[in-house]
Design a protein around this motif. Sequence first.
Motif: not given
Length: 223
Positions: A46-47, A65-72, A79-80
Amino acid sequence: MTEYHIRLYKDSDYHTVRDIFARGITEHYPVALRHTFSLPRVWILVLAVFLLALVTTGSFIVSSVAVAVIFLVLSLININIFFSYVRKSLATDMLDIRKNYLQRDGCCFWVAESEGEIVGMVAAVPFPHPGGQNQVELRRLSVPKKHRGRGIGKALCKTVIDFAQKSGYQAIVLDTSLHQMDSVHLYKRLGFQITATYYPNYYFTKFLDFVDLIFQYDLVKLQ
């Protein structure tokens, strides 16, 4: 407290049993997510993504936003893993429970019932051991959340143990994920021993530290 009894599976149990199984597996993905986001390697990633995006674009918003995408993405992968396993199981052995468990030698499927409601389930199926040991696999153990704490899971496990002893099996084996902590504690209390760990065959399980455990309960020593 309402009593329950354990009986053989009936065709009228089909949809309820499949629903209990699916809910029992997928309820554990929040635990897996918390474990993923506790890993140092994940925060290093993440960092690194944040700093790379910041240096490349100079925008704090884009970096966030890039970090949020990583979390997502990491959340969706977790989940998958659970939902893919459920889909595969429902399309294979859980598609025709009578055929796969009640009409095959050495197999069985039980449910726990209380006041006409299914409050638990478990199955047994022969397990091919490479060393030739005669083993049975404990499968599909699940008790809905609202019925836990009544000893149902323990009683279902003992049903499999009794079945294995009467059928002449030498050991009982089972496979569960580290994230299914209630089940792990139950198996240990009953005397099951962890014999191996491995990463299941899904993408990024090693990076996510998604570990499956193999337990064994030896019956030979009890005879």
